[in-house]
Design a protein around this motif. Structure first.
Motif, PDB file in Angstrom:
ATOM      1  N   SER A 193     -37.154  43.250  71.919  1.00  0.00           N
ATOM      2  CA  SER A 193     -38.096  44.111  72.621  1.00  0.00           C
ATOM      3  C   SER A 193     -37.902  44.070  74.136  1.00  0.00           C
ATOM      4  N   TYR A 194     -37.077  43.130  74.615  1.00  0.00           N
ATOM      5  CA  TYR A 194     -36.841  43.043  76.066  1.00  0.00           C
ATOM      6  C   TYR A 194     -36.127  44.307  76.526  1.00  0.00           C
ATOM      7  N   PRO A 195     -36.651  45.015  77.547  1.00  0.00           N
ATOM      8  CA  PRO A 195     -36.161  46.370  77.840  1.00  0.00           C
ATOM      9  C   PRO A 195     -34.846  46.458  78.604  1.00  0.00           C
ATOM     10  N   TYR A 196     -34.295  45.326  79.079  1.00  0.00           N
ATOM     11  CA  TYR A 196     -33.099  45.400  79.912  1.00  0.00           C
ATOM     12  C   TYR A 196     -31.917  44.720  79.223  1.00  0.00           C
ATOM     13  N   GLY A 197     -30.742  45.310  79.406  1.00  0.00           N
ATOM     14  CA  GLY A 197     -29.524  44.729  78.868  1.00  0.00           C
ATOM     15  C   GLY A 197     -28.317  45.287  79.595  1.00  0.00           C
ATOM     16  N   TYR A 198     -27.350  44.417  79.949  1.00  0.00           N
ATOM     17  CA  TYR A 198     -26.195  44.848  80.744  1.00  0.00           C
ATOM     18  C   TYR A 198     -24.915  44.208  80.220  1.00  0.00           C
ATOM     19  N   LEU A 199     -23.848  45.002  80.214  1.00  0.00           N
ATOM     20  CA  LEU A 199     -22.536  44.544  79.781  1.00  0.00           C
ATOM     21  C   LEU A 199     -21.532  44.730  80.916  1.00  0.00           C
ATOM     22  N   LYS A 200     -20.708  43.701  81.143  1.00  0.00           N
ATOM     23  CA  LYS A 200     -19.654  43.770  82.167  1.00  0.00           C
ATOM     24  C   LYS A 200     -18.320  44.041  81.482  1.00  0.00           C
ATOM     25  N   TYR A 201     -17.680  45.126  81.921  1.00  0.00           N
ATOM     26  CA  TYR A 201     -16.346  45.487  81.441  1.00  0.00           C
ATOM     27  C   TYR A 201     -15.346  45.253  82.571  1.00  0.00           C
ATOM     28  N   SER A 202     -14.316  44.467  82.299  1.00  0.00           N
ATOM     29  CA  SER A 202     -13.290  44.174  83.297  1.00  0.00           C
ATOM     30  C   SER A 202     -11.966  44.806  82.874  1.00  0.00           C
ATOM     31  N   TYR A 203     -11.305  45.458  83.842  1.00  0.00           N
ATOM     32  CA  TYR A 203     -10.021  46.106  83.615  1.00  0.00           C
ATOM     33  C   TYR A 203      -9.009  45.553  84.620  1.00  0.00           C
ATOM     34  N   GLN A 204      -7.746  45.437  84.222  1.00  0.00           N
ATOM     35  CA  GLN A 204      -6.707  44.952  85.134  1.00  0.00           C
ATOM     36  C   GLN A 204      -5.425  45.760  84.980  1.00  0.00           C
ATOM     37  N   GLY A 205      -4.705  45.852  86.102  1.00  0.00           N
ATOM     38  CA  GLY A 205      -3.403  46.521  86.111  1.00  0.00           C
ATOM     39  C   GLY A 205      -2.619  46.079  87.333  1.00  0.00           C
ATOM     40  N   LEU A 206      -1.310  46.268  87.313  1.00  0.00           N
ATOM     41  CA  LEU A 206      -0.426  45.836  88.399  1.00  0.00           C
ATOM     42  C   LEU A 206      -0.143  46.996  89.340  1.00  0.00           C
ATOM     43  N   PHE A 207      -0.152  46.710  90.632  1.00  0.00           N
ATOM     44  CA  PHE A 207       0.118  47.711  91.669  1.00  0.00           C
ATOM     45  C   PHE A 207       1.246  47.228  92.567  1.00  0.00           C
ATOM     46  N   ILE A 208       2.230  48.119  92.814  1.00  0.00           N
ATOM     47  CA  ILE A 208       3.372  47.794  93.679  1.00  0.00           C
ATOM     48  C   ILE A 208       3.215  48.534  95.000  1.00  0.00           C
ATOM     49  N   ALA A 209       2.958  47.801  96.074  1.00  0.00           N
ATOM     50  CA  ALA A 209       2.665  48.421  97.367  1.00  0.00           C
ATOM     51  C   ALA A 209       3.883  49.053  98.011  1.00  0.00           C
ATOM     52  N   SER A 210       5.101  48.632  97.628  1.00  0.00           N
ATOM     53  CA  SER A 210       6.312  49.163  98.274  1.00  0.00           C
ATOM     54  C   SER A 210       6.550  50.631  97.940  1.00  0.00           C
ATOM     55  N   TYR A 211       5.761  51.210  97.032  1.00  0.00           N
ATOM     56  CA  TYR A 211       5.829  52.653  96.790  1.00  0.00           C
ATOM     57  C   TYR A 211       5.488  53.425  98.058  1.00  0.00           C
ATOM     58  N   PHE A 212       4.655  52.832  98.917  1.00  0.00           N
ATOM     59  CA  PHE A 212       4.238  53.476 100.159  1.00  0.00           C
ATOM     60  C   PHE A 212       5.131  53.038 101.313  1.00  0.00           C
ATOM     61  N   PRO A 213       5.399  53.924 102.258  1.00  0.00           N
ATOM     62  CA  PRO A 213       6.218  53.531 103.417  1.00  0.00           C
ATOM     63  C   PRO A 213       5.522  52.452 104.231  1.00  0.00           C
ATOM     64  N   LYS A 214       6.303  51.599 104.896  1.00  0.00           N
ATOM     65  CA  LYS A 214       5.735  50.476 105.653  1.00  0.00           C
ATOM     66  C   LYS A 214       4.847  50.933 106.806  1.00  0.00           C
ATOM     67  N   LYS A 215       5.078  52.165 107.288  1.00  0.00           N
ATOM     68  CA  LYS A 215       4.237  52.644 108.392  1.00  0.00           C
ATOM     69  C   LYS A 215       2.802  52.917 107.940  1.00  0.00           C
ATOM     70  N   ASP A 216       2.631  53.112 106.629  1.00  0.00           N
ATOM     71  CA  ASP A 216       1.279  53.303 106.089  1.00  0.00           C
ATOM     72  C   ASP A 216       0.693  51.932 105.754  1.00  0.00           C
ATOM     73  N   CYS A 217       0.126  51.286 106.755  1.00  0.00           N
ATOM     74  CA  CYS A 217      -0.404  49.934 106.535  1.00  0.00           C
ATOM     75  C   CYS A 217      -1.660  49.944 105.683  1.00  0.00           C
ATOM     76  N   ASP A 218      -2.556  50.882 105.950  1.00  0.00           N
ATOM     77  CA  ASP A 218      -3.863  50.875 105.282  1.00  0.00           C
ATOM     78  C   ASP A 218      -3.823  51.700 104.004  1.00  0.00           C
ATOM     79  N   LEU A 219      -4.103  51.035 102.876  1.00  0.00           N
ATOM     80  CA  LEU A 219      -4.130  51.686 101.577  1.00  0.00           C
ATOM     81  C   LEU A 219      -5.554  51.626 101.011  1.00  0.00           C
ATOM     82  N   THR A 220      -5.943  52.700 100.303  1.00  0.00           N
ATOM     83  CA  THR A 220      -7.276  52.780  99.706  1.00  0.00           C
ATOM     84  C   THR A 220      -7.156  52.850  98.188  1.00  0.00           C
TER      85      THR A 220
END
Length: 631
Positions: free
Chosen positions: A110-137
């Motif tokens: 009967s407790y009205p609140y319930g929450y589930l945490k879903y975690s996802y992971q994947g690998l990212f290779i930063a060298s796809y971007f040119p070195k002049k592009d320092c800031d990635l989002t």
């Protein structure tokens, strides 16, 4: 070098799937999952490779989120995506251990609140971007927020992002946190909630309130008067920067350097707020150069304020921490301080723990149900640093279904002799609520004239010593303002002190008795007691004598307990004296006649002539009957 996943056709198919899936479910519909909080973090695992983690927390539902998700990555010149796979699903409902779990579909909870945490992971290779592009989002966008939100933006979209500086490819992992689901708090409680971020590279973190986003560049639309920096109603609204002095607990504070959230909610609401955690690094070899921002992550949070109060949150206090969150120790010496806990709910037991740290500091607790904790850390000369070592302490009570939670962050500064401050606030207790607060100093520049403020109310002016009697139990705030006129110095010192026990004598309320009656008082006192004045009672040296005064008297109880604490209390016993009321009536009686007189509301009567006398009359006569009545 690992090859970057650039399958845009697959990406478009997935996006189309999510769009149709969302239309079929409908945001906020029964059975559909609703987003409550989440964020994106990353950990460097190679020169240019990062393990990216997407964490999403949803309300319980019969519908499960997808097994894979897509994170967008962009710079000034290029864009790509990362496919992340689900690695875990955990129930993170903030309840006590004995509470049933709503997310368990086999349970009729009967407790009205319930929450589930879903975690996802994947690998990212930063060298796809040119070195002049320092800031990635790195960003993620989906639907939907809860339709139950009351402060604006309900059922809207969700957009979260993190940023990294790929030009600093040496040990550049983002901050991470123990994920918090929707924050559930009771109205009119002083809340201290740490956001639990950790950083493994030794960089500095800065915490800032941010605008939650519905989509890229589109802030969540709050309903007036709410906004991202004022997400709920709180004590002193809308003045968010007022001082935090429990029990007043004014303002809405996010500590810039510790991430401690503090406020006192005053209205039931379901709201949303976001926090941006920035990561700054000193890139000079000596550690004395200008700091560079190397990344940040922004996390969303949901916050629910409940109207009913079934539990008081515990309190962590400690008089020997000065100022409120700072402790100073000379490099090579041992840092020692004590923290105490208090809970107004006597039936609740409290646990007090310190977060694990990279130091050799030890924290031990003792005493139940409200334990005391002792912190001990033997420092070395090599530990000297201008940056503080941050230690987080948490207290949690045993209330159900929602446990009370409190936190305190102590910054321990390990400094060389030349850098050490020379002030220290200490407390000398004589017991019985009588305390002496002392601001010690060996340096004449440190203030010697002080203004002392207790509970942001009682103000005293004097020197570095304050003698104060605390009138009742509870937690008090100590605010000392020191100043010198030459050289001119003003310093503020803050702390709290807990008074768990005070001896009190109590005679009860004043009372009135009738003349001639006696009265046994239900007095409360200690082992030794006596009364003044001593007349009109069975004994003047016992706690509960029998009183029989003949006139109004004020009695004073002098009492003390086994450890010598003393207190007095007064009671006035008023005596109601008899009131003479005369009833007189002449009756004409003749031989053989009789007469009856009815008198109401009389408890004692006396007739003159006496009741029962028989009058023999030869002729008619007037008889005078007089009644004396007492009530």
């Amino acid at each position: 070098m690992l090859k970057q996943n650039l399958n845009f056709t697959t990406m478009k198919k997935k996006l189309l799937f999510f769009f149709v899936f969302g239309l079929l479910l409908g945001c906020g519909r029964v059975g559909a999952y609703e987003y409550t909080s989440g964020g994106i973090s990353y950990k460097q695992v190679g020169t240019d490779s990062y393990l990216v983690t997407l964490t999403l927390i949803y309300t319980c539902s019969t519908v499960s989120p997808p097994s894979t998700n897509i994170i967008d990555v962009g710079s000034k010149t290029k864009k790509t995506t990362i496919t992340v796979k689900r690695i875990s699903k955990i129930d993170v409902t903030p309840t006590c251990r004995s509470q049933c779990k709503k997310c368990n579909s086999s349970s009729s909870c009967s407790y009205p609140y319930g929450y589930l945490k879903y975690s996802y992971q994947g690998l990212f290779i930063a060298s796809y971007f040119p070195k002049k592009d320092c800031d990635l989002t790195l960003s993620y966008n989906e639907c939907c927020r809860s339709g139950a939100i009351t402060t604006g933006g309900q059922s809207g979209g969700v957009y979260i992002e993190s940023k990294l500086n790929q030009c600093l490819r040496k040990s550049n992992s983002s901050p991470s946190s123990n994920e918090i689901s929707a924050l559930l708090f009771y109205k009119d409680q002083c809340i201290t909630q740490p956001l639990n971020f950790t950083e493994i590279d030794g960089d500095s973190l800065v915490y800032l309130l941010a605008k939650p986003l519905n989509s890229v560049g589109t802030p969540l639309p709050y309903s007036s008067p709410y906004k991202f920096s004022l997400p709920i109603k709180f004590s002193s609204w809308p003045k968010a920067n007022t001082s935090w002095f429990p029990p007043n607990c004014e303002g809405f504070h996010l500590d810039t350097f510790t991430g401690l959230l503090q406020f006192k909610p005053t209205k039931t609401d379901y709201s949303v707020f976001a926090v941006r955690v920035e990561e700054w690094r000193d890139t000079s070899k000596m550690g004395t150069g200008k700091k560079v921002k190397i990344g940040d992550i922004t996390k969303d949070y949901s916050i629910i304020i409940l109207n009913y109060i079934t539990n008081n949150v515990p309190i962590i206090s400690g008089i020997n921490i000065t100022p409120f969150t700072d402790y100073f120790v000379k490099a090579g010496d041992t840092a020692k301080f004590t923290l105490t806990t208090y809970d107004a709910d006597k039936k609740d037991s409290v646990t007090l723990v310190m977060d694990s740290s990279k130091t050799s500091a030890k924290f031990t607790t003792f005493g139940l149900p409200h334990p005391t904790g002792k912190f001990v850390w033997a420092t070395k000369k090599s530990f000297a640093s201008k940056k503080p070592y941050i230690f987080n302490f948490h207290a949690k009570d045993s209330a159900c279904p929602i446990t009370g939670y409190a936190a305190r962050t102590i910054n321990v500064y390990v400094l060389d002799s030349a850098s050490l401050p020379v002030y220290k606030l200490t407390d000398t207790s004589k017991g019985c609520g009588d305390h002496t607060l002392i601001m010690k100093s060996s340096n004449p520049i440190v203030p010697t004239l002080f203004t002392w403020i207790i509970n942001n109310k009682d103000t005293f002016y004097g020197d570095s010593v304050l003698r104060y009697h605390f009138p009742k139990t509870g937690t008090y705030t100590i605010h000392a303002i020191g100043n010198n006129y030459f050289p001119f110095v003003i310093k503020h010192y803050y702390d709290t002190i807990n008074i768990p026990y005070l001896f009190k004598a109590d005679c009860g309320k004043d009372t009135t008795i009738c003349f001639g009656d006696s009265f046994k008082i239900n007095a409360i006192g200690g082992k030794y007691s006596y009364w003044l004045p001593s007349f009109g009672m069975s004994s003047s040296t016992i706690l509960q004598p029998i009183f029989k005064p003949t006139f109004d008297t004020k009695y004073t109880l002098y009492s003390s307990d086994s450890i010598g604490c003393k207190d007095t209390d007064d009671i006035i016993i008023r005596v109601s004296k008899p009131t003479l009321n005369l009833y007189s009536k002449s009756i004409k009686l003749c031989g053989g006649d009789s007469s009856q007189i009815n008198i109401s509301y009389i408890s004692q009567i006396k007739w003159v002539p006496k009741n029962g006398i028989v009058f023999y009359l030869r002729r008619c006569a007037l008889i005078a009957m007089v009644l004396t009545a007492l009530w």
